[in-house]
Design an enzyme around this catalytic site. Structure first.
Site, PDB file in Angstrom:
ATOM      1  N   GLN A 293     -14.532   2.098   1.158  1.00  0.00           N
ATOM      2  CA  GLN A 293     -13.786   1.701  -0.047  1.00  0.00           C
ATOM      3  C   GLN A 293     -13.487   2.942  -0.887  1.00  0.00           C
ATOM      4  OE1 GLN A 293     -15.827  -1.102  -2.639  1.00  0.00           O
ATOM      5  NE2 GLN A 293     -13.931  -1.691  -3.669  1.00  0.00           N
TER       6      GLN A 293
ATOM      7  N   HIS B 115      -6.772  -5.891   2.524  1.00  0.00           N
ATOM      8  CA  HIS B 115      -5.632  -5.285   3.210  1.00  0.00           C
ATOM      9  C   HIS B 115      -5.018  -6.299   4.176  1.00  0.00           C
ATOM     10  CE1 HIS B 115      -6.664  -0.917   2.395  1.00  0.00           C
ATOM     11  NE2 HIS B 115      -7.835  -1.484   2.164  1.00  0.00           N
TER      12      HIS B 115
ATOM     13  N   ASP C  44       0.856  -1.194   0.000  1.00  0.00           N
ATOM     14  CA  ASP C  44       0.000   0.000   0.000  1.00  0.00           C
ATOM     15  C   ASP C  44       0.891   1.242   0.000  1.00  0.00           C
ATOM     16  OD1 ASP C  44      -3.220   0.464   1.104  1.00  0.00           O
ATOM     17  OD2 ASP C  44      -1.843   2.174   1.048  1.00  0.00           O
ATOM     18  N   ILE C  45       0.528   2.209  -0.830  1.00  0.00           N
ATOM     19  CA  ILE C  45       1.357   3.411  -0.983  1.00  0.00           C
ATOM     20  C   ILE C  45       1.269   4.333   0.243  1.00  0.00           C
ATOM     21  CG2 ILE C  45      -0.293   4.997  -2.100  1.00  0.00           C
ATOM     22  CD1 ILE C  45       1.860   5.391  -4.298  1.00  0.00           C
TER      23      ILE C  45
ATOM     24  N   HIS D 257     -10.059  -5.712  -3.192  1.00  0.00           N
ATOM     25  CA  HIS D 257      -8.744  -5.885  -2.573  1.00  0.00           C
ATOM     26  C   HIS D 257      -8.904  -6.177  -1.089  1.00  0.00           C
ATOM     27  CE1 HIS D 257      -9.804  -1.608  -2.382  1.00  0.00           C
ATOM     28  NE2 HIS D 257      -9.176  -1.585  -1.214  1.00  0.00           N
TER      29      HIS D 257
HETATM   30  P1  5GP Z   1      -9.737   1.081   0.343  1.00  0.00           P
HETATM   31  O1  5GP Z   1     -10.404   1.215  -1.012  1.00  0.00           O
HETATM   32  O2  5GP Z   1      -9.820  -0.297   0.888  1.00  0.00           O
HETATM   33  O3  5GP Z   1     -10.209   2.099   1.329  1.00  0.00           O
HETATM   34  O4  5GP Z   1      -8.216   1.388   0.199  1.00  0.00           O
HETATM   35  C1  5GP Z   1      -7.494   1.570  -0.957  1.00  0.00           C
HETATM   36  C2  5GP Z   1      -6.052   1.531  -0.553  1.00  0.00           C
HETATM   37  O5  5GP Z   1      -5.271   1.689  -1.723  1.00  0.00           O
HETATM   38  C3  5GP Z   1      -5.623   2.650   0.412  1.00  0.00           C
HETATM   39  O6  5GP Z   1      -5.071   2.047   1.567  1.00  0.00           O
HETATM   40  C4  5GP Z   1      -4.608   3.455  -0.373  1.00  0.00           C
HETATM   41  O7  5GP Z   1      -3.543   3.905   0.421  1.00  0.00           O
HETATM   42  C5  5GP Z   1      -4.159   2.484  -1.440  1.00  0.00           C
HETATM   43  N1  5GP Z   1      -3.781   3.109  -2.699  1.00  0.00           N
HETATM   44  C6  5GP Z   1      -4.467   4.090  -3.349  1.00  0.00           C
HETATM   45  N2  5GP Z   1      -3.838   4.398  -4.498  1.00  0.00           N
HETATM   46  C7  5GP Z   1      -2.745   3.609  -4.582  1.00  0.00           C
HETATM   47  C8  5GP Z   1      -1.702   3.474  -5.537  1.00  0.00           C
HETATM   48  O8  5GP Z   1      -1.654   4.152  -6.572  1.00  0.00           O
HETATM   49  N3  5GP Z   1      -0.743   2.556  -5.273  1.00  0.00           N
HETATM   50  C9  5GP Z   1      -0.759   1.776  -4.141  1.00  0.00           C
HETATM   51  N4  5GP Z   1       0.246   0.898  -3.989  1.00  0.00           N
HETATM   52  N5  5GP Z   1      -1.723   1.881  -3.221  1.00  0.00           N
HETATM   53  C10 5GP Z   1      -2.703   2.788  -3.421  1.00  0.00           C
END
Ligand code: 5GP
Length: 144
Positions: free
Chosen positions: A100, A108, A38-39, A106
């Site tokens: 989300q 985590h 995660d970035i 995805h």
């Molecule tokens: P969620 O949709 O479950 O809330 O989280 C999406 C996750 O993707 C977040 O934790 C965010 O930090 C991560 N994320 C968003 N954009 C990118 C990206 O371009 N690269 C990576 N490696 N992670 C990302």
């Protein structure tokens, strides 16, 4: 992207990562799944396991593809040595109202250590060099 609750956007960030259009720190890949760091990690070693199926969430993914994602989560999680032993938080969000932000299924993997709090959500981009080093360490364990 707005959450319309239904359609899959083939240009979402994770779809672009799968297509190799956006770089990432990959830690694992097989025919059906892909995993990378995660970035904006909540803790060191925070990884995401994604399906290669074009599915936005838990309700859109096929049971078979979901099973494959979860099998990879089960294998990968204890190998991320940032986790102390098997202290690992597994999270999966469905829909904007549930938190989300990227609409490609995805899971985590967030390594936890007693007494070490998680960083706030989406708070800070990690140093790319640190992510690179962490990814190398995880891959070495997986390959060892
Ligand atoms: P969620 O949709 O479950 O809330 O989280 C999406 C996750 O993707 C977040 O934790 C965010 O930090 C991560 N994320 C968003 N954009 C990118 C990206 O371009 N690269 C990576 N490696 N992670 C990302």
């Amino acid at each position: 992207m707005a959450d319309n609750g239904a359609t899959y956007d083939p240009e979402n960030i994770f779809a672009k990562i799968l297509k190799g259009e956006i770089p990432c720190h990959k830690i694992y890949e097989d025919e059906d799944t892909f995993a990378f760091l995660d970035i904006m990690p909540r803790t060191d070693g925070h990884a995401l396991v994604i399906t290669k199926e074009p599915a936005r969430d838990l309700f859109a993914i096929s049971p078979g593809a979901l099973a494959k994602v979860m099998a990879v989560v089960q294998t990968l999680a204890p190998k991320i040595k940032e986790a102390s032993a098997r202290r690992v938080l597994i999270q999966q969000f469905n829909g904007a109202a549930a938190g989300q932000t990227v609409f490609h299924l995805h899971v985590h993997i967030v390594p936890r250590k007693a007494g070490v709090p998680m960083r706030p959500e989406a708070a800070k981009m990690a140093d790319p060099e640190e992510l690179k080093a962490t990814a190398e360490k995880i891959k070495a364990v997986l390959e060892g």
